[in-house]
Design a protein around this motif. Structure first.
Motif, PDB file in Angstrom:
ATOM      1  N   GLU A  45       0.915  -1.174  -0.005  1.00  0.00           N
ATOM      2  CA  GLU A  45       0.000  -0.219  -0.093  1.00  0.00           C
ATOM      3  C   GLU A  45       0.873   1.092   0.057  1.00  0.00           C
ATOM      4  O   GLU A  45       1.962   1.326   0.781  1.00  0.00           O
ATOM      5  N   ALA A  46       0.392   2.181  -0.724  1.00  0.00           N
ATOM      6  CA  ALA A  46       1.246   3.564  -0.802  1.00  0.00           C
ATOM      7  C   ALA A  46       1.126   4.081   0.543  1.00  0.00           C
ATOM      8  O   ALA A  46       0.073   3.778   1.244  1.00  0.00           O
ATOM      9  N   SER A  47       2.098   4.819   1.243  1.00  0.00           N
ATOM     10  CA  SER A  47       2.237   5.238   2.653  1.00  0.00           C
ATOM     11  C   SER A  47       1.431   6.234   2.435  1.00  0.00           C
ATOM     12  O   SER A  47       1.232   6.911   3.749  1.00  0.00           O
ATOM     13  N   LYS A  48       1.117   7.223   1.401  1.00  0.00           N
ATOM     14  CA  LYS A  48       0.550   8.442   1.579  1.00  0.00           C
ATOM     15  C   LYS A  48      -0.711   8.283   0.523  1.00  0.00           C
ATOM     16  O   LYS A  48      -0.501   7.851  -0.536  1.00  0.00           O
ATOM     17  N   PHE A  49      -1.680   9.205   0.797  1.00  0.00           N
ATOM     18  CA  PHE A  49      -2.614   9.450  -0.082  1.00  0.00           C
ATOM     19  C   PHE A  49      -2.128  10.283  -1.141  1.00  0.00           C
ATOM     20  O   PHE A  49      -1.375  11.380  -0.832  1.00  0.00           O
ATOM     21  N   GLY A  50      -2.712  10.239  -2.384  1.00  0.00           N
ATOM     22  CA  GLY A  50      -2.452  11.088  -3.376  1.00  0.00           C
ATOM     23  C   GLY A  50      -3.781  11.977  -3.797  1.00  0.00           C
ATOM     24  O   GLY A  50      -4.773  11.825  -2.932  1.00  0.00           O
TER      25      GLY A  50
END
Length: 105
Positions: A45-50
């Motif tokens: 999972e990406a660590s930050k929201f885009g």
């Protein structure tokens, strides 16, 4: 070597980060409890929201073989997502910290 695809899941228009996180947690909990073997093929999972316009986006890498299953689950749970390109292949090495974290199984 395993091939991974990338899915960009979008929030609803005007949805808060907290509400989007909650819906994502419900999705992954449902998969873990009801489709464990498929859930284990979601790698990172990406660590930050885009952002995509006014919407939040969260990225996930998953094994290519579960693409149809994952898309059906996203539709069933009423998530919007960008079209998944089956030719846009990733390796596990492209999902490294600090931008990604591996999902524990």
């Amino acid at each position: 070597m395993t091939d991974y695809l990338n899915v960009h899941i979008r929030s609803k228009a005007g949805e808060s980060e907290a509400d989007f996180k909650s819906r994502l947690s419900e999705l992954w909990t449902h998969l873990l409890r009801n489709h464990e073997s498929e859930f284990e093929k979601v790698y990172a999972e990406a660590s930050k929201f885009g952002r995509a316009g006014d919407r939040l986006v969260r990225q996930y890498l998953f094994e290519a073989e579960i693409q149809e299953f994952l898309e059906s689950q996203l539709k069933e749970k009423q998530f919007e997502y960008e079209a998944i390109d089956p030719d846009d292949i990733y390796t596990k090495y492209e999902a490294s910290p600090p931008d990604w974290f591996q999902i524990e199984h």
